[in-house]
Design an enzyme around this catalytic site. Structure first.
Site, PDB file in Angstrom:
ATOM      1  N   GLU A   1      -1.296  -2.754  -3.365  1.00 23.34           N
ATOM      2  CA  GLU A   1       0.008  -3.552  -3.133  1.00 23.34           C
ATOM      3  C   GLU A   1       1.139  -2.778  -3.396  1.00 23.34           C
ATOM      4  O   GLU A   1       1.065  -1.908  -4.204  1.00 23.34           O
ATOM      5  CB  GLU A   1       0.061  -4.920  -4.143  1.00 23.34           C
TER       6      GLU A   1
ATOM      7  N   ASP B   1       5.387  -3.459  -4.102  1.00 23.14           N
ATOM      8  CA  ASP B   1       6.152  -4.584  -4.241  1.00 23.14           C
ATOM      9  C   ASP B   1       7.657  -4.113  -4.343  1.00 23.14           C
ATOM     10  O   ASP B   1       7.901  -3.416  -4.994  1.00 23.14           O
ATOM     11  CB  ASP B   1       5.804  -5.151  -5.536  1.00 23.14           C
TER      12      ASP B   1
ATOM     13  N   GLU C   1      10.405  -7.448  -5.662  1.00 22.93           N
ATOM     14  CA  GLU C   1      10.603  -8.301  -6.052  1.00 22.93           C
ATOM     15  C   GLU C   1      12.031  -8.740  -6.581  1.00 22.93           C
ATOM     16  O   GLU C   1      12.275  -7.681  -7.418  1.00 22.93           O
ATOM     17  CB  GLU C   1       9.506  -8.810  -7.167  1.00 22.93           C
TER      18      GLU C   1
END
Length: 289
Positions: free
Chosen positions: A100, A102, A104
């Site tokens: 993953e 990310d 955010e």
């Protein structure tokens, strides 16, 4: 001659930007995955909005999986009191031991800055967070957020300014995402148990629905099993080689990265000695570039 060259570059950049805008199409490249109508594709595929209320958030994902590429979107975050909300733009594989990458965006009370949270997971292990405050209001206009992912490194950028580089340090035992295809995902959801000041500030549902807007969703990546050949292997055809395949920071990029990390970084796992009393992870001791 210099003037002609500069004008040529200007027209070329305008053409490239116009082509990117013309070819970005959520109807073609994305699918809404959850939200029961709270996610909407608008303007013939040029815009997508996600909304959040007290009952549900919403999200979408890319139709294809990719193994390396450049992934970018223009995003305008939830305005006003966004405390408790999280807006995302990330890549992830599925299953145990997932990879993953990310972005955010953690909301905050009116007038307080958003926190940009970045992380990298490889083989199910993350804990490599860096966080930033942006140098502009990300709710007032659209800004470009991009991830370059190639076998050597991952580059996170905001408006073409690099804010983080995560290098491949497999040689010293640090896992790196390089074998699992990932889809691009985006979502808007409630995380008031942790997102704002560690969960001390809760979501004000009287401000709902909260809305984040996306446009210019552009992906230039390798789709496993496609006619483009083996993902991750350098092409022998110089005309088909993409810039992202070997992209790294030049001197200007390194200077911009230093500026961001010195002026706007608010958390770096490599400096969290309380969290790692036995010593920070091995990759922290290597060059950031």
């Amino acid at each position: 001659m210099a003037t002609f060259s500069n004008l040529s570059l200007l027209f070329l950049s305008i053409f490239v930007a116009a082509f990117a805008i013309a070819t970005a199409d959520f109807n073609r490249d994305a699918q809404i995955t959850w939200g029961d109508g709270r996610a909407k594709i608008l303007e013939g595929g040029r815009m997508l909005t996600l909304s959040l209320d007290q009952y549900s958030g919403s999200g979408f994902q890319s139709k294809n999986e990719y193994l390396f590429g450049k992934f970018e979107v223009q995003l305008k975050l939830v305005p006003g009191n966004s405390a408790g909300t999280v807006t995302t733009f990330f890549l992830t594989s599925q299953g145990e031991g997932h990879d993953e990458i990310d972005f955010e965006f953690l909301g905050n009370s009116s007038g307080e800055p958003y926190t940009v949270h970045t992380n990298v997971y490889a083989q199910g292990k993350g804990d490599k967070e860096q966080q930033f405050h942006l140098w502009f209001d990300p709710t007032a206009a659209f800004h470009t957020y991009s991830i370059v992912w190639n076998p050597q490194r991952i580059i996170f950028s905001v408006d073409n300014i690099p804010i983080r580089v995560f290098n491949n340090h497999e040689a010293i035992g640090t896992p790196f995402p390089k074998s699992q295809p990932m889809r691009v995902h985006s979502s808007l959801w409630n995380a008031d148990d942790w997102a704002t000041q560690g969960g001390r500030v809760k979501t004000d549902w009287s401000k709902a629905p909260f809305v984040a807007s996306y446009r210019n969703f552009n992906i230039n990546g390798c789709v496993p099993g496609s006619s483009s050949g083996s993902c991750g292997s350098r092409s022998t055809d110089s005309f088909s080689t993409q810039a992202w395949e070997t992209q790294e920071l030049d001197a200007r990029g390194r200077n911009r990265l230093r500026w961001v990390q010195q002026k706007h970084m608010i958390y770096n796992y490599c400096s969290d000695f309380q969290r790692f009393p036995q010593g920070v992870p091995a990759e922290c001791k290597r060059s950031r570039f």
